[in-house]
Design a protein around this motif. Structure first.
Motif, PDB file in Angstrom:
ATOM      1  N   GLY A  75       0.813  -1.212   0.000  1.00  0.00           N
ATOM      2  CA  GLY A  75       0.000   0.000   0.000  1.00  0.00           C
ATOM      3  C   GLY A  75       0.843   1.256   0.000  1.00  0.00           C
ATOM      4  O   GLY A  75       1.897   1.316   0.609  1.00  0.00           O
ATOM      5  N   SER A  76       0.359   2.261  -0.721  1.00  0.00           N
ATOM      6  CA  SER A  76       0.989   3.570  -0.825  1.00  0.00           C
ATOM      7  C   SER A  76       2.168   3.578  -1.796  1.00  0.00           C
ATOM      8  O   SER A  76       2.726   4.632  -2.061  1.00  0.00           O
ATOM      9  CB  SER A  76       1.456   4.081   0.550  1.00  0.00           C
ATOM     10  OG  SER A  76       1.368   5.494   0.579  1.00  0.00           O
ATOM     11  N   CYS A  77       2.558   2.399  -2.303  1.00  0.00           N
ATOM     12  CA  CYS A  77       3.764   2.330  -3.134  1.00  0.00           C
ATOM     13  C   CYS A  77       3.465   2.086  -4.605  1.00  0.00           C
ATOM     14  O   CYS A  77       4.348   2.218  -5.441  1.00  0.00           O
ATOM     15  CB  CYS A  77       4.696   1.249  -2.604  1.00  0.00           C
ATOM     16  SG  CYS A  77       5.165   1.561  -0.890  1.00  0.00           S
ATOM     17  N   TYR A 242      -0.150  19.459  -2.393  1.00  0.00           N
ATOM     18  CA  TYR A 242      -0.749  18.168  -2.717  1.00  0.00           C
ATOM     19  C   TYR A 242       0.309  17.083  -2.779  1.00  0.00           C
ATOM     20  O   TYR A 242       1.218  17.134  -3.605  1.00  0.00           O
ATOM     21  CB  TYR A 242      -1.456  18.272  -4.074  1.00  0.00           C
ATOM     22  CG  TYR A 242      -2.142  17.002  -4.541  1.00  0.00           C
ATOM     23  CD1 TYR A 242      -3.409  16.658  -4.071  1.00  0.00           C
ATOM     24  CD2 TYR A 242      -1.548  16.166  -5.471  1.00  0.00           C
ATOM     25  CE1 TYR A 242      -4.053  15.511  -4.506  1.00  0.00           C
ATOM     26  CE2 TYR A 242      -2.185  15.006  -5.921  1.00  0.00           C
ATOM     27  CZ  TYR A 242      -3.440  14.689  -5.434  1.00  0.00           C
ATOM     28  OH  TYR A 242      -4.081  13.549  -5.875  1.00  0.00           O
ATOM     29  N   ASP A 243       0.189  16.126  -1.872  1.00  0.00           N
ATOM     30  CA  ASP A 243       1.047  14.939  -1.921  1.00  0.00           C
ATOM     31  C   ASP A 243       0.442  13.997  -2.959  1.00  0.00           C
ATOM     32  O   ASP A 243      -0.610  13.398  -2.724  1.00  0.00           O
ATOM     33  CB  ASP A 243       1.096  14.294  -0.534  1.00  0.00           C
ATOM     34  CG  ASP A 243       1.921  13.006  -0.508  1.00  0.00           C
ATOM     35  OD1 ASP A 243       2.078  12.359  -1.567  1.00  0.00           O
ATOM     36  OD2 ASP A 243       2.396  12.635   0.575  1.00  0.00           O
ATOM     37  N   GLY A 244       1.115  13.887  -4.090  1.00  0.00           N
ATOM     38  CA  GLY A 244       0.552  13.139  -5.222  1.00  0.00           C
ATOM     39  C   GLY A 244       0.874  11.667  -5.248  1.00  0.00           C
ATOM     40  O   GLY A 244       0.718  11.017  -6.284  1.00  0.00           O
ATOM     41  N   HIS A 269       7.667   7.065  -9.907  1.00  0.00           N
ATOM     42  CA  HIS A 269       7.939   5.646  -9.699  1.00  0.00           C
ATOM     43  C   HIS A 269       6.704   4.924  -9.196  1.00  0.00           C
ATOM     44  O   HIS A 269       6.714   3.701  -9.101  1.00  0.00           O
ATOM     45  CB  HIS A 269       9.112   5.449  -8.735  1.00  0.00           C
ATOM     46  CG  HIS A 269       9.081   6.345  -7.530  1.00  0.00           C
ATOM     47  ND1 HIS A 269       9.088   7.705  -7.610  1.00  0.00           N
ATOM     48  CD2 HIS A 269       9.055   6.072  -6.220  1.00  0.00           C
ATOM     49  CE1 HIS A 269       9.066   8.236  -6.391  1.00  0.00           C
ATOM     50  NE2 HIS A 269       9.025   7.260  -5.534  1.00  0.00           N
ATOM     51  N   LYS A 270       5.661   5.628  -8.876  1.00  0.00           N
ATOM     52  CA  LYS A 270       4.420   4.954  -8.504  1.00  0.00           C
ATOM     53  C   LYS A 270       3.458   5.048  -9.673  1.00  0.00           C
ATOM     54  O   LYS A 270       3.317   4.110 -10.445  1.00  0.00           O
ATOM     55  CB  LYS A 270       3.832   5.620  -7.264  1.00  0.00           C
ATOM     56  CG  LYS A 270       4.796   5.556  -6.084  1.00  0.00           C
ATOM     57  CD  LYS A 270       4.241   6.188  -4.836  1.00  0.00           C
ATOM     58  CE  LYS A 270       5.261   6.039  -3.710  1.00  0.00           C
ATOM     59  NZ  LYS A 270       4.806   6.643  -2.479  1.00  0.00           N
ATOM     60  N   THR A 271       2.821   6.193  -9.809  1.00  0.00           N
ATOM     61  CA  THR A 271       1.755   6.346 -10.795  1.00  0.00           C
ATOM     62  C   THR A 271       2.225   6.096 -12.229  1.00  0.00           C
ATOM     63  O   THR A 271       1.476   5.579 -13.047  1.00  0.00           O
ATOM     64  CB  THR A 271       1.181   7.771 -10.682  1.00  0.00           C
ATOM     65  OG1 THR A 271       0.937   8.039  -9.302  1.00  0.00           O
ATOM     66  CG2 THR A 271      -0.098   7.912 -11.453  1.00  0.00           C
TER      67      THR A 271
ATOM     68  N   CYS B 344      13.106   9.025   1.790  1.00  0.00           N
ATOM     69  CA  CYS B 344      12.381   7.748   1.846  1.00  0.00           C
ATOM     70  C   CYS B 344      12.874   6.931   0.653  1.00  0.00           C
ATOM     71  O   CYS B 344      13.853   6.206   0.772  1.00  0.00           O
ATOM     72  CB  CYS B 344      10.878   8.029   1.801  1.00  0.00           C
ATOM     73  SG  CYS B 344       9.846   6.565   1.810  1.00  0.00           S
ATOM     74  N   THR B 345      12.269   7.095  -0.522  1.00  0.00           N
ATOM     75  CA  THR B 345      12.823   6.482  -1.724  1.00  0.00           C
ATOM     76  C   THR B 345      14.231   7.030  -1.932  1.00  0.00           C
ATOM     77  O   THR B 345      14.442   8.236  -1.843  1.00  0.00           O
ATOM     78  CB  THR B 345      11.926   6.815  -2.936  1.00  0.00           C
ATOM     79  OG1 THR B 345      10.668   6.204  -2.732  1.00  0.00           O
ATOM     80  CG2 THR B 345      12.551   6.310  -4.233  1.00  0.00           C
ATOM     81  N   ASN B 346      15.180   6.124  -2.200  1.00  0.00           N
ATOM     82  CA  ASN B 346      16.567   6.577  -2.359  1.00  0.00           C
ATOM     83  C   ASN B 346      17.106   6.124  -3.715  1.00  0.00           C
ATOM     84  O   ASN B 346      16.390   6.200  -4.703  1.00  0.00           O
ATOM     85  CB  ASN B 346      17.405   6.097  -1.171  1.00  0.00           C
ATOM     86  CG  ASN B 346      17.324   4.579  -0.993  1.00  0.00           C
ATOM     87  OD1 ASN B 346      16.966   3.838  -1.895  1.00  0.00           O
ATOM     88  ND2 ASN B 346      17.669   4.121   0.183  1.00  0.00           N
TER      89      ASN B 346
HETATM   90  C1  LIG Z   1       1.659   9.045   0.721  1.00  0.00           C
HETATM   91  C2  LIG Z   1       3.119   9.193   0.426  1.00  0.00           C
HETATM   92  N1  LIG Z   1       3.678  10.422   0.443  1.00  0.00           N
HETATM   93  C3  LIG Z   1       4.988  10.607   0.177  1.00  0.00           C
HETATM   94  C4  LIG Z   1       5.823   9.567  -0.107  1.00  0.00           C
HETATM   95  C5  LIG Z   1       7.281   9.835  -0.315  1.00  0.00           C
HETATM   96  O1  LIG Z   1       7.729   9.582  -1.602  1.00  0.00           O
HETATM   97  P1  LIG Z   1       9.199   9.078  -1.892  1.00  0.00           P
HETATM   98  O2  LIG Z   1       9.376   7.767  -1.252  1.00  0.00           O
HETATM   99  O3  LIG Z   1       9.259   9.025  -3.375  1.00  0.00           O
HETATM  100  O4  LIG Z   1      10.149  10.080  -1.357  1.00  0.00           O
HETATM  101  C6  LIG Z   1       5.274   8.269  -0.146  1.00  0.00           C
HETATM  102  C7  LIG Z   1       6.072   7.090  -0.532  1.00  0.00           C
HETATM  103  O5  LIG Z   1       6.863   6.488   0.034  1.00  0.00           O
HETATM  104  C8  LIG Z   1       3.908   8.083   0.140  1.00  0.00           C
HETATM  105  O6  LIG Z   1       3.375   6.853   0.125  1.00  0.00           O
END
Ligand SMILES: Cc1ncc(COP(=O)(O)O)c(C=O)c1O
Lengths: 481, 467
Positions: A75-77, A242-244, A269-271, B344-346
């Motif tokens: 989830g979330s990834c 907005y956290d996309g 890297h997600k969407t 977070c993502t690296n």
């Molecule tokens: C809801 C949410 N916001 C922000 C982030 C941070 O993104 P990133 O890991 O690309 O830095 C993530 C992902 O890990 C996320 O799931």
């Protein structure tokens, strides 16, 4: 296995050059030289042949679960399928060997792609302009927070020092706000799991610099009062971020720009289906409305009379956050993905991602896996359930048990407002048959858990349950060989 | 193919459930009348009724052909010669390294949250940390930052937080983009950045002249070795002694390949090492993805470090060794606003490439590589010195693979552009902000360059500086 003198690769030295320059170490003053024998500073790297190295890594790769091995509904990834054709394109010489400091007239092909990508992302989000330079979602957030800070200072509002962040938010949101020098004010989301405009109005004040908001939120719920929330924050003189990360739910359905947001980051890297690389790389471009366009991090890719160029001439820019341009090879893959799907295809992505999340949820035993928030509501791209086993640690047990089914576990213990949380995001790329299997595995696990028959899980993985507590002793951060 | 907003017909390789029969079955189970109904919680006034204004989707053959031909129009090796550096450098990537990082088991996985099925990535990253510690002479290295510049930004923040001090000194000969990123990273902090002067003859910083600036309110000093001009810094052992006496931290930025032949920063008192791991088997990729290195000397500092760390542990019920993420309480997903960083993502996959690269070359190969690079670069510097109107190398200090070249009566920008038009990328103009008092460009020569390549560069440069 390491044996003196053995190598997997050794570069050639041109005899003409060798003769002309003499002993190489003579060019380094003695005090600066790394001695290659004796002394404490000699290199201690392993000495292996190419085949030995390959066997080692190929074996390691066999001890690693991945999207192409099985369902990975973390989830979330947004662990969707990453099209192979994007890998092929990104392996072109014109991508791999392009140097970020080469003259712009020699990289027009790639710059045209980056420029188009920026315009496409603007259209997808309803923003005015994008900077592609930020390397991941969190760096996009940091850029956004810096823009909020600078914009407010430029408008004589430096006393605004608070950023509102819902309690359901991802950890990067409060961390980014704090890195940007702001105090974090937590917005409680209550039983519905939603942020109410009324609560935001109460929390907003002359100290409010802005709000970081994830829509749909990390519970997978669409924030129905988002327009009113935006208005409340704007009325207090703050900006909306907005956290996309969850944009996979909304492509072509609605846009953050239309919800009232001023700044947006996307996780390509997600969407947009770029591979997650075992933890990275990603790309987290950041887009803004017109009033913030000059604040974007540099460079942005612009189009001028004589072609595309890296534009550093932004009057109020928050500066540069990454050494060179951005994660260009990731951006290229995201562009290819958008081209493969087009306008209608992207809208179908979100339709099918949402359909998959709701479908998988409908198959789960609702007593074993109840939702704790937003009970009567439809989910968007993901569903968060709470594991009711009567035991603490039920979510972790269920997750570990799933590993034995040849699938990846959901995200566990996030969001923090759900106890024993399992956060399941199947994505649109999972065939329905696998959704069925995943749900039946979870249902079987809940019965076994309840009846105390689960035992020590996982059993079929390359190692058994890992002791993560013991791991925290910092004497184990490297090894000698 | 598909209608706006009702796109759910036809078939698409990326959408296995795009089939009306499947969709109807799924909707039935959910208890929804239509897919549209699943979105009915979005207020209608913010629905995008017109659909996205993007081109129609195309098949992979069409997209591939278009992109490959656009990328083929870029002037890059193998059809052009690249002598550019400045923080991204042309190096050879052994085929085995490419093969390893193109294994989908690595590249389509994510952060190893479930260690039992992620031992491969965890062990590869742990090995990366270990190999880097050996190369750098440090005690703990994280499993990657975004790139060198952002790692340097995080290091400046960390030095200030750890020492509780508000002055941070930067050498004047560091890379301009690193300087900009450090500035942006610390901009929200109450931290004053001061630039130290460098010597325009040697191209390096004279630390003995600066010891009076190292006082007990300095959080740290950032030095690059080799610096932006490619010159190796001397006197760092004295600098670190003075700095440590005053309680500050020494932060060193490195090109890891230089450490094949140059003393590692752990040996001259570095507390934090950052750097660019791109030369370790990672393509230049027009700026990324690359690999930010971040390592510390004192294990106690590891608790204040940004980024992910992998550690060795065991199975819960046995002594069987296993790997997992460690010290996670520093990180955003647990500590939230109190985290050491928001990362977070690296760039994990790049760390795997680097670790594979180091294993491929090993002790012997890496040493040889350093010698080949030094030989080629010094040969080239000497060869260019025979070109009329050119001072090469411009600086007197010792260098590794990059060197500055001064021009008489020619603009560096025009040399750089003229070279490119001859298929030779190099001579990136040194910014006037460095106040060298003359026009100069930066060249990078590595193991990828042959005798013939260097000859071609010399001829092209001769033509480019002619007025
Ligand atoms: C809801 C949410 N916001 C922000 C982030 C941070 O993104 P990133 O890991 O690309 O830095 C993530 C992902 O890990 C996320 O799931």
């Amino acid at each position: 296995m390491s044996r003196k003198g053995r190598v997997g690769y050794i570069p050639p030295l041109d005899p003409k050059i060798k003769k002309s320059v003499g002993p190489p170490s003579s060019y380094i003053p003695r005090e600066l030289r790394r001695e290659d024998d004796g002394g404490g500073d000699a290199l201690n790297l392993p000495e292996l042949s190419e085949l030995q190295v390959l066997r080692h890594y190929n074996r390691l790769s066999q001890m690693n679960f991945s999207v192409e091995l099985g369902m990975y509904p973390l989830g979330s990834c947004t662990m969707k399928y990453n099209p192979k054709v994007s890998e092929m394109i990104a392996s072109s010489d014109g991508m791999r060997h392009a140097h970020p400091l080469q003259p712009e007239e020699t990289v027009q092909g790639l710059l045209s792609v980056l420029h188009e990508l920026g315009e496409m992302l603007s259209e997808i989000t309803g923003m005015h302009r994008f900077s592609l330079s930020t390397a991941a979602g969190a760096q996009g957030e940091f850029a956004g927070v810096l823009m909020i800070r600078k914009y407010l200072r430029d408008h004589g509002l430096s006393e605004k020092d608070e950023i509102l962040v819902p309690d359901s938010a991802h950890g990067t949101n409060p961390a980014s706000a704090a890195m940007g020098g702001f105090k974090v004010v937590k917005v409680p989301s209550g039983e519905s799991g939603l942020v109410s405009a009324k609560v935001v109005k109460e929390l907003a004040s002359e100290s409010t610099a802005g709000m970081m908001f994830t829509v749909p939120n990390t519970l997978g719920l669409f924030e129905g009062e988002v327009v009113e929330v935006s208005k409340a924050v704007h009325d207090a003189g703050g900006l909306m971020y907005y956290d996309g990360a969850n944009m996979n739910a909304l492509l072509g359905k609605t846009r953050p720009g239309d919800m009232g947001f001023d700044i947006v980051h996307l996780n390509l890297h997600k969407t947009f289906a770029t591979p997650h690389g075992g933890g990275g790389p990603g790309a987290g471009p950041v887009g803004v409305t017109e009033r913030l366009a000059e604040y974007l991090p540099v460079p942005v890719v612009s189009k001028g009379k004589s072609g595309y160029y890296l534009d550093y001439d932004l009057k109020q820019t928050v500066g540069r956050l990454k050494g060179f341009v951005g994660n260009s090879a990731v951006l290229l893959r995201a562009y290819a993905y958008i081209r493969l799907l087009g306008a209608d295809g992207l809208a179908s992505v979100s339709s099918l991602a949402v359909l998959a999340a709701n479908y998988l949820w409908s198959l789960l035993d609702s007593e074993a896996y109840p939702v704790t928030h937003g009970k009567g509501m439809r989910r968007k791209h993901e569903t968060v359930v709470s594991v009711r086993s009567g035991l603490p640690g039920g979510a972790m047990q269920s997750a570990k048990a799933l590993l034995d089914y040849g699938v990846h576990a959901p995200t566990v213990y996030f969001p923090l407002i759900v106890s024993e949380a399992l956060m399941i995001e199947p994505t649109e790329s999972e065939p329905v048959e696998f959704l069925d299997e995943y749900a039946s595995a979870l249902n079987r696990i809940s019965r076994e858990l309840k009846e105390g028959r689960l035992g020590n899980v996982p059993r079929n993985t390359s190692v058994g349950r890992v002791d993560e507590v013991k791991a925290s002793h910092p004497s184990t951060l490297k090894v000698r060989w | 193919m598909m209608k706006k907003n009702e796109p759910l017909t036809g078939s698409h390789p990326l959408l296995p459930n795009l089939d009306q029969e499947i969709i109807d079955e799924m909707l039935l189970k959910i208890g929804a009348g239509s897919v549209e109904e699943l979105f009915s919680d979005i207020p209608s006034d913010i629905r995008l009724k017109r659909g996205l204004r993007l081109p129609e989707g195309q098949s992979e053959s069409v997209v591939r052909r278009d992109l490959q031909s656009r990328l083929a129009s870029n002037k890059t090796p193998p059809n052009s010669l690249c002598f550019l550096g400045g923080g991204v450098w042309p190096h050879y990537i052994p085929a085995a390294v490419e093969s390893v990082v193109s294994r989908q088991e690595f590249y389509t996985s994510y952060t190893p949250y479930q260690p039992e099925i992620s031992q491969g990535m965890l062990q590869a990253l742990f090995e990366y940390q270990s190999l880097m510690c050996d190369l750098l002479g440090m005690e703990a290295c994280n499993s990657s930052m975004y790139d060198w510049a952002s790692a340097a930004g995080e290091a400046a923040r960390m030095a200030s937080k750890v020492t509780g001090r508000r002055r941070f000194l930067l050498c004047g000969d560091i890379g301009p983009t690193r300087l900009e990123v450090i500035r942006a990273y610390v901009s929200p902090m109450d931290l004053e950045l001061e630039s130290l002067p460098f010597d325009v003859r040697s191209g390096a910083t004279d630390f003995s002249a600066l010891s009076s600036r190292i006082t007990s309110d300095v959080a740290g000093v950032y030095v690059e070795n080799p610096n932006y001009f490619g010159v190796l810094e001397e006197g760092l052992l004295d600098l670190s002694a003075r700095l440590h006496e005053k309680g500050g931290l020494l932060v060193v930025g490195v090109d890891p390949l230089s450490l094949s032949i140059v003393k590692p920063p752990g040996k001259y008192g570095a507390d934090i090492v950052v750097g660019e791991g791109q030369p370790l088997g990672i393509p230049m990729n027009y700026g990324g993805p690359h690999l930010g290195i971040f390592a510390v000397k004192d294990l106690r500092l590891a608790r204040s470090m940004p980024g992910r760390l992998i550690g060795m542990t065991s199975e819960k019920d046995s002594e069987q060794k296993a790997f997992s993420m460690v010290l996670q309480t520093r990180e955003q997903h647990i500590r939230r606003e109190g985290a050491t960083s928001n990362i977070c993502t690296n760039q994990s996959l790049m760390a795997v490439a680097a670790s594979c690269y180091l294993a491929m070359l090993g002790k012997t190969g890496l040493r040889r590589l350093g010698e080949v690079i030094i030989s080629n670069s010094h040969y080239a510097a000497k060869r260019l010195s025979r070109v009329d109107g050119v001072a090469s190398p411009l600086f007197k200090g010792p260098f590794f693979k990059e060197f500055a070249v001064g021009y008489e009566g020619t603009r560096a920008v025009s040399v750089y552009r003229k070279l490119a038009s001859k298929g030779v990328l190099g001579g990136y103009p040194i910014d006037r902000g460095f106040r060298l008092g003359r026009e100069a460009g930066l060249f990078c020569v590595t193991e990828v360059h042959t005798h013939a390549d260097i000859e071609r560069l010399a001829v092209a440069l001769g033509e480019a500086v002619m007025r």
